[in-house]
Design an enzyme around this catalytic site. Sequence first.
Site: not given
Ligand code: BGC
Length: 365
Positions: A115, A190, A329
Site C-alpha cells: 500500500h 480502502h 478494493e
Molecule cells: C490487504 C491485507 C492487508 C490490509 C491492511 C488489504 O488490502 O489485502 O493483506 O493486511 O490491506 O489493512
Amino acid sequence: MMTVSGAMAADAEREVFGTLEDGTEIEAVVLSTEDGITARIITLGATLQSLQTPDKDGTLDDIVLGHDTPAEYLATPQYLGATIGRFANRIGNATFTLDGTEYTLEANDGDNHLHGGVTGFDKLVWTISDISEDENGASVTLSLTSPDGAGGYPGTVEASVTYMLDDDGTLTIDHRATTDKTTIINMTNHSYFNLSGHADMRPILGHDLMIPASAYTPVDSGLIPTGELRSVAETPFDFREPMRIGARVRNSTDEQIMLGLGYDHNFVLDTADDDMALAAKLSDPVSGRMIKIYTDKPAVQFYSGNFLDGTTPGKGGTLYRQGDGLCLEPQVYPDAPNKPDFPSARLEPGEEYVHVMKIKTGVAK
Ligand code: BGC
C-alpha cells in the site's frame, strides 16, 4: 457552502475534523443528499471517514469503519477508508524493474511492500482543490504532489481524488495521476464495509457477497500472487452466485484460505475492460442494506478484515475485531510490476492514470 437555489438539495459542507500533533488542521467535507445519505471525506489520506445510508426501515447508520481522531489514523496500520497509493496491495521483495532500472521500495510488510509504504498516500495531508454542488450531486476534489523518489518510486506524481455523491446515493471515487518519469500507479479506496452499521454492529460473516469472477490469483505465504490464474469453480472462492461470507471463511481444507487467514485475494473480473463493470455486490439480510461496487480496473481484492485483531480503535469508543469489516478494493493485480503476464501498472509522462470506482448504495428489494 451555498446550496444551489431551486435545484435538488445535494450539499457539501466544509468543517474541521481535528488537528495533528504538529498543529496541522485536518479538514472534512461532508457530502449529503436530500434523503440524508452522507459521505464524510477527510484531508488526511483523502479518506472516506463515514458513509451513512438508510436500512430497510429508513434508519441511517454508518456503514464504513473509521476513527474519530487524526492521531488514530496515523497510528493504526489498517488503512480504514483511505486512498491508497502509489501502489495498492503488495509488491514482492519490495523491488521492481522498469526499463532495466531496479527500484527498491520500503519493505513494510515482511520482505514485501504494501500500500505505498510507510508514508503512503493514506498518511499524507491532501489539499482540497475543489468543492461543488449542482442538481446532480455534490463533490470534493483533493490533490497531492508526491515527489520524485517518494517511498522509492520514480517520478514526481500529481495525484487527485474526487468523491462525488449523487442524489440517488451513488458515491463515485475518481482517482487520477500524472508523472514526469515513467513509473507505476495503482490507486484505490480502502473502505471496510459493515452494512449492519455501528449502532448495533454484527459481524460481516452474515453478509452475502457476489463477485463476478471466474478466476482469482492464488498467493504464497507472503500473500504475493504466484502468477497463476486459478479457476474459482468448486472452491471457497466461487462468489459468482451470492454466498454467505461465513459459509466458507473457516475452511481449513483450502490452502489459500489458510494462507490468507480467510479471504485476502485478488479476483479477476469476468467483464473487465476499460468500461465500468460490476466488481461486487454485498448485502446484509438483516438491515436490508446493499451496495454494488463498479470499477474500470480489471480486478478486485476481497479482504475479509483478517488482521483486525481488537487493537484498532473504532468510532464512538468501539474496538474493531476480526469480522467487523471487509474490503473490496478494485485494482490491477498485486505484484503486477513483477509479473509480465499481469495487466500493466505502468504510467508514462504525458499520460493520465484514471481509476473510476462507484459505490452504489441501496436497500435490497
Ligand atoms: C490487504 C491485507 C492487508 C490490509 C491492511 C488489504 O488490502 O489485502 O493483506 O493486511 O490491506 O489493512
